[in-house]
Each structure stands twice: as C-alpha cells, then as structure tokens.
Design a protein around this motif. Structure first.
Motif, PDB file in Angstrom:
ATOM      1  N   ASP A   1       0.810  -1.221   0.000  1.00  0.00           N
ATOM      2  CA  ASP A   1       0.000   0.000   0.000  1.00  0.00           C
ATOM      3  C   ASP A   1       0.844   1.271   0.000  1.00  0.00           C
ATOM      4  O   ASP A   1       0.553   2.229  -0.721  1.00  0.00           O
ATOM      5  CB  ASP A   1      -0.944   0.021   1.209  1.00  0.00           C
ATOM      6  N   HIS A   2       1.882   1.310   0.841  1.00  0.00           N
ATOM      7  CA  HIS A   2       2.686   2.515   0.994  1.00  0.00           C
ATOM      8  C   HIS A   2       4.130   2.296   0.569  1.00  0.00           C
ATOM      9  O   HIS A   2       5.026   3.059   0.930  1.00  0.00           O
ATOM     10  CB  HIS A   2       2.632   2.998   2.446  1.00  0.00           C
ATOM     11  N   THR A   3       4.377   1.239  -0.226  1.00  0.00           N
ATOM     12  CA  THR A   3       5.719   0.924  -0.699  1.00  0.00           C
ATOM     13  C   THR A   3       5.836   1.262  -2.174  1.00  0.00           C
ATOM     14  O   THR A   3       4.944   0.929  -2.961  1.00  0.00           O
ATOM     15  CB  THR A   3       6.032  -0.569  -0.496  1.00  0.00           C
ATOM     16  N   VAL A   4       6.935   1.935  -2.557  1.00  0.00           N
ATOM     17  CA  VAL A   4       7.172   2.247  -3.957  1.00  0.00           C
ATOM     18  C   VAL A   4       8.405   1.495  -4.454  1.00  0.00           C
ATOM     19  O   VAL A   4       9.169   0.948  -3.663  1.00  0.00           O
ATOM     20  CB  VAL A   4       7.379   3.766  -4.178  1.00  0.00           C
ATOM     21  N   LEU A   5       8.583   1.478  -5.753  1.00  0.00           N
ATOM     22  CA  LEU A   5       9.764   0.908  -6.382  1.00  0.00           C
ATOM     23  C   LEU A   5      10.727   2.044  -6.698  1.00  0.00           C
ATOM     24  O   LEU A   5      10.312   3.104  -7.170  1.00  0.00           O
ATOM     25  CB  LEU A   5       9.379   0.180  -7.667  1.00  0.00           C
ATOM     26  N   ALA A   6      12.029   1.836  -6.440  1.00  0.00           N
ATOM     27  CA  ALA A   6      12.958   2.956  -6.597  1.00  0.00           C
ATOM     28  C   ALA A   6      14.383   2.493  -6.829  1.00  0.00           C
ATOM     29  O   ALA A   6      14.760   1.360  -6.501  1.00  0.00           O
ATOM     30  CB  ALA A   6      12.915   3.839  -5.353  1.00  0.00           C
ATOM     31  N   ILE A   7      15.176   3.405  -7.380  1.00  0.00           N
ATOM     32  CA  ILE A   7      16.625   3.236  -7.485  1.00  0.00           C
ATOM     33  C   ILE A   7      17.279   4.590  -7.212  1.00  0.00           C
ATOM     34  O   ILE A   7      16.647   5.638  -7.342  1.00  0.00           O
ATOM     35  CB  ILE A   7      17.072   2.703  -8.871  1.00  0.00           C
ATOM     36  N   ALA A   8      18.535   4.543  -6.802  1.00  0.00           N
ATOM     37  CA  ALA A   8      19.353   5.754  -6.701  1.00  0.00           C
ATOM     38  C   ALA A   8      20.502   5.583  -7.680  1.00  0.00           C
ATOM     39  O   ALA A   8      21.128   4.522  -7.744  1.00  0.00           O
ATOM     40  CB  ALA A   8      19.878   5.941  -5.286  1.00  0.00           C
ATOM     41  N   GLN A   9      20.788   6.623  -8.458  1.00  0.00           N
ATOM     42  CA  GLN A   9      21.830   6.484  -9.466  1.00  0.00           C
ATOM     43  C   GLN A   9      22.572   7.805  -9.654  1.00  0.00           C
ATOM     44  O   GLN A   9      22.069   8.879  -9.309  1.00  0.00           O
ATOM     45  CB  GLN A   9      21.246   6.050 -10.808  1.00  0.00           C
ATOM     46  N   GLY A  10      23.790   7.705 -10.184  1.00  0.00           N
ATOM     47  CA  GLY A  10      24.532   8.882 -10.589  1.00  0.00           C
ATOM     48  C   GLY A  10      25.373   9.536  -9.512  1.00  0.00           C
ATOM     49  O   GLY A  10      26.103  10.480  -9.797  1.00  0.00           O
ATOM     50  N   MET A  11      25.299   9.042  -8.265  1.00  0.00           N
ATOM     51  CA  MET A  11      26.136   9.627  -7.225  1.00  0.00           C
ATOM     52  C   MET A  11      27.555   9.077  -7.317  1.00  0.00           C
ATOM     53  O   MET A  11      27.774   7.991  -7.849  1.00  0.00           O
ATOM     54  CB  MET A  11      25.556   9.369  -5.829  1.00  0.00           C
ATOM     55  N   ASP A  12      28.505   9.838  -6.792  1.00  0.00           N
ATOM     56  CA  ASP A  12      29.895   9.371  -6.796  1.00  0.00           C
ATOM     57  C   ASP A  12      30.414   9.246  -5.367  1.00  0.00           C
ATOM     58  O   ASP A  12      31.593   9.443  -5.107  1.00  0.00           O
ATOM     59  CB  ASP A  12      30.788  10.314  -7.609  1.00  0.00           C
ATOM     60  N   ALA A  13      29.529   8.895  -4.440  1.00  0.00           N
ATOM     61  CA  ALA A  13      29.880   8.830  -3.020  1.00  0.00           C
ATOM     62  C   ALA A  13      30.862   7.695  -2.747  1.00  0.00           C
ATOM     63  O   ALA A  13      30.692   6.575  -3.235  1.00  0.00           O
ATOM     64  CB  ALA A  13      28.624   8.644  -2.176  1.00  0.00           C
ATOM     65  N   VAL A  14      31.885   8.012  -1.955  1.00  0.00           N
ATOM     66  CA  VAL A  14      32.838   7.023  -1.471  1.00  0.00           C
ATOM     67  C   VAL A  14      32.863   7.108   0.047  1.00  0.00           C
ATOM     68  O   VAL A  14      33.062   8.183   0.618  1.00  0.00           O
ATOM     69  CB  VAL A  14      34.257   7.288  -2.037  1.00  0.00           C
ATOM     70  N   PHE A  15      32.641   5.975   0.709  1.00  0.00           N
ATOM     71  CA  PHE A  15      32.608   5.932   2.171  1.00  0.00           C
ATOM     72  C   PHE A  15      33.595   4.890   2.658  1.00  0.00           C
ATOM     73  O   PHE A  15      33.373   3.694   2.530  1.00  0.00           O
ATOM     74  CB  PHE A  15      31.201   5.602   2.668  1.00  0.00           C
TER      75      PHE A  15
ATOM     76  N   ARG B   1      15.092   7.776  -8.496  1.00  0.00           N
ATOM     77  CA  ARG B   1      14.002   7.588  -9.448  1.00  0.00           C
ATOM     78  C   ARG B   1      13.037   6.571  -8.858  1.00  0.00           C
ATOM     79  O   ARG B   1      13.460   5.504  -8.417  1.00  0.00           O
ATOM     80  CB  ARG B   1      14.545   7.120 -10.799  1.00  0.00           C
ATOM     81  N   PHE B   2      11.766   6.911  -8.835  1.00  0.00           N
ATOM     82  CA  PHE B   2      10.803   6.023  -8.185  1.00  0.00           C
ATOM     83  C   PHE B   2       9.457   6.079  -8.889  1.00  0.00           C
ATOM     84  O   PHE B   2       9.166   6.996  -9.663  1.00  0.00           O
ATOM     85  CB  PHE B   2      10.650   6.385  -6.697  1.00  0.00           C
ATOM     86  N   GLY B   3       8.648   5.076  -8.603  1.00  0.00           N
ATOM     87  CA  GLY B   3       7.313   5.006  -9.173  1.00  0.00           C
ATOM     88  C   GLY B   3       6.472   4.009  -8.409  1.00  0.00           C
ATOM     89  O   GLY B   3       6.970   3.249  -7.580  1.00  0.00           O
ATOM     90  N   ALA B   4       5.197   4.010  -8.698  1.00  0.00           N
ATOM     91  CA  ALA B   4       4.258   3.148  -7.992  1.00  0.00           C
ATOM     92  C   ALA B   4       4.360   1.709  -8.467  1.00  0.00           C
ATOM     93  O   ALA B   4       4.559   1.441  -9.656  1.00  0.00           O
ATOM     94  CB  ALA B   4       2.835   3.654  -8.199  1.00  0.00           C
ATOM     95  N   ALA B   5       4.248   0.786  -7.522  1.00  0.00           N
ATOM     96  CA  ALA B   5       4.027  -0.614  -7.868  1.00  0.00           C
ATOM     97  C   ALA B   5       2.543  -0.776  -8.192  1.00  0.00           C
ATOM     98  O   ALA B   5       1.740   0.144  -8.010  1.00  0.00           O
ATOM     99  CB  ALA B   5       4.429  -1.521  -6.707  1.00  0.00           C
TER     100      ALA B   5
END
Length: 303
Positions: free
Chosen positions: A117-131, A145-149
């Motif tokens: 009900d309150h869960t979406v589909l998503a990805i994170a892209q394009g960051m250059d983070a190094v930890f 980037r996200f959208g509805a299931a």
C-alpha cells in the motif's frame, strides 16, 4: 498524506548522502538514522565525516524509535533481513517506504512484511559517493528515481514527490519504473562487479581495455535477460549508462569496489547471482556474469 520526517536505515554512502541533503535543506529535525539496538551499541562514539565535516544528525536505537512519515531503506542487500526487523518500530499505518538497495528484489521482501500500500519501487543512481574509514566524500548527489508498484496507493507517489522537492533531493517520478530498475541492474552488473573484480575505479572501466570489455559485456548480458523477462531494454539504455559512468570522477569507485578495499560482504547475489538464475530459466548463456560471480566469490572467500 504529508511527509515531514524521514527515518533512514543504513548509515553507509547512500544513506549518509541523502540524509545530509535532506538535513541541509529542511534542517536536522527532518531526518533520523535508526539502527537495531546491538548495532547501535557497537557504533556508539563512532566518528563520521561528510566531505570533511562531522556528521551532526541523530542516530537512535530501534527500541526508542517511533513511527516515521517516511522510511528510507539504504542498507546493503545482505543487511535487509535485519533492517526488516528494525522497521517494525518505524512503520505505522500511513508510513511510506522507499528502498534504495541495489537489485530488483528488495521491495518484494519489504512488501511481504509491510504490504504494498505505501511501498514504492525505486533506485538511486549517478552519485559518486565514497565511504571508507568513517569518511564520506561526494561531489555528485545523483538522483532517486521512483514510481508506484501495481498495488501502491495513489497518494503515496505524490507525497514522496512533494517531500523530495521540499528536501532538495534530486528525483524523477517514473511512469515505467520496472524499466528503470532493470536499467540500473544492468549498470550495476557491469560497473560494480567489474570494478570489484579488477580492483579498479570508474576511469579504468571507461577507457579501452579489459576492464571496459568486461563492463560492457556484463551489461549486454543483462540486456538479453531483461528482454526475456519482458523488459524493453535497448542499446540506447546501455550507451546512456556507459556515458553516465564516463561522466564521473575517474578516481572514484562504486560500492562493490569499496567493499573490496574494506573487505565487506558484497551484493554480488543481487547482480550476477540474479542474472545467472534468470538466464538459466530462459536458456540464455551469460559467460561474463558467470565469471564475475565466481571470481568475486573467490575474492570474498580469500578474506
């Protein structure tokens, strides 16, 4: 539905990056990190820096957490099972959930516990983070980037869109989120695994040579498997992902290459592990992903 506060599970590169972006725009009261109690005790007193500045955001143990408007799952894939238990105190009847875990399987596992009900589909892209060693550095925040299931309620995506806009988080609402998920899977199977297997950064994978050949070949196998799964991946998608990597700091490295440096468990099961299993189902040969899976497992076992 209105979102004012986000709880983030995962205090690694992605979680720290987006928590920092939210806090810089909406203030430190807008975001909290949450850990299971045992992990919280282990990390007490840990010093973390963000681009040279100390982390000032609050971290609380799950036993003292309360339901949040939004839960952002930013752990590594191997940590999802523990994260699901930690989320029990964070998820209320109207809590939105977004997973930034790599691969295409985390949302299904989350929905099995808390519903779609309150869960979406998503990805994170394009960051250059190094930890590494408690220090996060980044110059590109990338985007979510996200959208509805299929079963996501209609007010969830607009609420997330509004929150990310107010919070200064770069984002795109996708009409065909499954295509985007598979495009990111194609990228990860190529760049993450290549850089881990060869111990290299973005630059080596982008220049002509063995690393670049591996990078492109692994992506092209994902393209074939994705199309067999009904996802309309194209050569244009592949070229766009290759161009994205070429635009990043050549000295930077993706998360699995960082895992190799830190000797952490990788997400290889989410990438070549998933692709090899689906390829077998469809009778497709994927020699590059097969080699990557075996080689990465051998590196892990050597630790």
């Amino acid at each position: 539905m209105h979102i004012e506060h986000a709880a983030i599970l995962g205090r690694g590169a992605v979680g720290l990056l987006y928590g920092t972006v939210i806090a810089d725009t909406l203030g430190t009261d807008a975001v909290t990190y949450v850990m299971d109690d045992a992990r919280y005790q282990r990390h007490l007193g840990e010093r973390i820096s963000i681009n040279g500045k100390p982390l000032e955001l609050e971290t609380v143990p799950a036993s003292k957490a309360t339901p949040a408007d939004l839960v952002i799952v930013a752990t590594k894939a191997p940590g999802l099972e523990q994260a699901l238990d930690t989320m029990e105190t964070l998820v209320g009847p109207r809590t939105c959930i977004i997973s930034l875990i790599n691969g295409i399987r985390s949302e299904q596992r989350i929905a099995e516990r808390f519903g779609w009900d309150h869960t979406v589909l998503a990805i994170a892209q394009g960051m250059d983070a190094v930890f590494l060693d408690g220090a996060l550095t980044f110059s590109h925040t990338g985007e979510i980037r996200f959208g509805a299931a299929e079963e996501t309620l209609p007010d969830v995506v607009p609420a997330l869109d509004d929150f990310f806009t107010r919070a200064g988080v770069p984002h795109v609402v996708e009409q065909d989120i499954w295509h985007r998920l598979w495009t990111k899977l194609m990228l990860n199977a190529g760049i993450n695994q290549t850089c881990m297997a060869y111990g290299c950064g973005y630059g080596a994978a982008s220049r002509p040579g063995e690393e670049n050949r591996c990078f492109v070949a692994a992506m092209r196998e994902v393209l074939a498997v994705g199309r067999a799964e009904g996802i309309d991946l194209t050569e244009r998608d592949l070229s766009e992902m290759a161009s994205l990597i070429a635009s990043l700091d050549p000295e930077g490295m993706p998360s699995m290459a960082q895992d190799r440096v830190a000797r952490r468990r990788t997400e290889v099961e989410e990438f070549s592990g998933t692709i090899c299993a689906l390829a077998k189902k469809h009778g497709i040969l994927v020699p590059q992903n097969t080699w990557l899976y075996q080689h990465i497992r051998e590196i892990e076992e050597s630790w």
